[in-house]
Design a protein around this motif. Structure first.
Motif, PDB file in Angstrom:
ATOM      1  N   LYS A  89       4.300  -1.094   8.710  1.00 50.66           N
ATOM      2  CA  LYS A  89       4.569   0.250   8.680  1.00 50.66           C
ATOM      3  C   LYS A  89       5.901   0.749   8.519  1.00 50.66           C
ATOM      4  O   LYS A  89       6.193   1.969   8.335  1.00 50.66           O
ATOM      5  CB  LYS A  89       3.572   1.033   9.724  1.00 50.66           C
ATOM      6  CG  LYS A  89       2.352   0.776   9.994  1.00 50.66           C
ATOM      7  CD  LYS A  89       1.534   1.374   8.389  1.00 50.66           C
ATOM      8  CE  LYS A  89       0.059   1.030   8.808  1.00 50.66           C
ATOM      9  NZ  LYS A  89      -0.604   1.514   7.235  1.00 50.66           N
ATOM     10  N   GLY A 143       1.524   2.470   2.266  1.00 49.54           N
ATOM     11  CA  GLY A 143       1.409   2.649   3.693  1.00 49.54           C
ATOM     12  C   GLY A 143       2.536   2.744   4.389  1.00 49.54           C
ATOM     13  O   GLY A 143       2.316   2.743   5.835  1.00 49.54           O
ATOM     14  N   CYS A 155       5.544   3.866   6.697  1.00 52.10           N
ATOM     15  CA  CYS A 155       5.727   5.445   7.234  1.00 52.10           C
ATOM     16  C   CYS A 155       7.264   5.680   7.450  1.00 52.10           C
ATOM     17  O   CYS A 155       7.502   6.930   7.571  1.00 52.10           O
ATOM     18  CB  CYS A 155       5.100   5.356   8.633  1.00 52.10           C
ATOM     19  SG  CYS A 155       3.298   5.306   8.589  1.00 52.10           S
TER      20      CYS A 155
END
Length: 259
Positions: free
Chosen positions: A40, A128, A130
């Motif tokens: 992430k 995906g 972050c």
């Protein structure tokens, strides 16, 4: 204006090196990528004039030393090393690439590369990711500081930067670490101190500025494995960079609300 001293100790380029893989298009650019698709947090590494095939930038060889991209990946990040030079790294001493580095730099505009970096970051978010950090070496630091000025990334690291100005640093909007060399005409200690003063006055931006004693411009990525002192300084810079990313990418990730 860049000179030949900016390019001391050129690496032997290796298109096949690394634990990851080279893909033809990541956000529109050829790139070396390494790391789990479940990550992430991501780090974009931006090369110096020698490009994304430089072995110290890319791959991990435990028998020699810990190389940068694979080492960052092993700490839990998805790593992208884009080819912002489009297959045209500076190659001193080659009969077909004998132009002075200043002429070469003129045809490799870091502002153009900054625009090309935006789709790379968008592609990371599409995966995906972050939180995104970026580290730039020498000329690559100029690209990273532009990203830091435009809120494209969550954390920045500049290593022996070239073409980065005090005005650039005034506009930085994310946490930034600047690692400089004691012997460096492009970012001499006096300029590094100016960077620190400017950042200290910007209470909204956390920062870390450090000058490595006894090393020259390019030391963090163009060291020789048999040079113990150079390797030690390069590993110290690597540790500082990873500490910065852990603090400003992974901590930010933990503070984000669950989806």
């Amino acid at each position: 204006m860049a000179s030949s001293k900016c390019c001391d100790n050129p690496p032997q380029l290796n298109p096949a090196g690394g634990e990851g893989k080279v893909i033809d298009s990541f956000g529109g650019l050829k790139a070396y990528v390494v790391g789990s698709d479940d990550c992430k947090a991501a780090v974009v590494l931006v090369s110096d004039v020698y490009g994304f095939e430089a072995p110290n930038l890319r791959f991990l060889d435990i028998s020699v030393s810990l190389k940068i991209a694979d080492k960052v990946s092993s700490s839990g990040y998805f790593v992208v090393v884009p080819d912002f030079l489009h297959g045209d790294p500076y190659m001193p001493g080659k009969t077909d690439r004998s132009l002075p580095v200043s002429v070469w730099v003129a045809s490799h505009d870091p502002i153009k590369a900054f625009e090309e970096a935006k789709p790379v970051i968008a592609a990371l978010k599409d995966k995906g990711i972050c939180t995104v950090g970026a580290a730039g070496y020498c000329l690559g630091a100029k690209i990273v500081v532009e990203l830091a000025k435009s809120r494209e990334i969550h954390a920045a690291v500049l290593l022996h930067p070239t073409f980065v100005t005090v005005d650039d640093i005034k506009e930085v909007k994310c946490p930034i670490s600047i690692l400089g060399a004691e012997i460096d005409k492009y970012s001499p200690p006096e300029l590094m101190e100016q960077f620190k003063i400017v950042l200290s006055a910007n209470y909204g931006v956390s920062h870390f500025v450090k000058i490595f004693p006894g090393v020259r411009h390019g030391w963090s990525v163009r060291y020789r494995d048999h040079d113990a002192a150079a390797l030690k300084s390069a590993e110290e810079a690597m540790t500082d960079m990873m500490d910065w990313f852990h603090k400003n990418l992974k901590l930010t990730l933990k503070l984000m609300p669950s989806i």
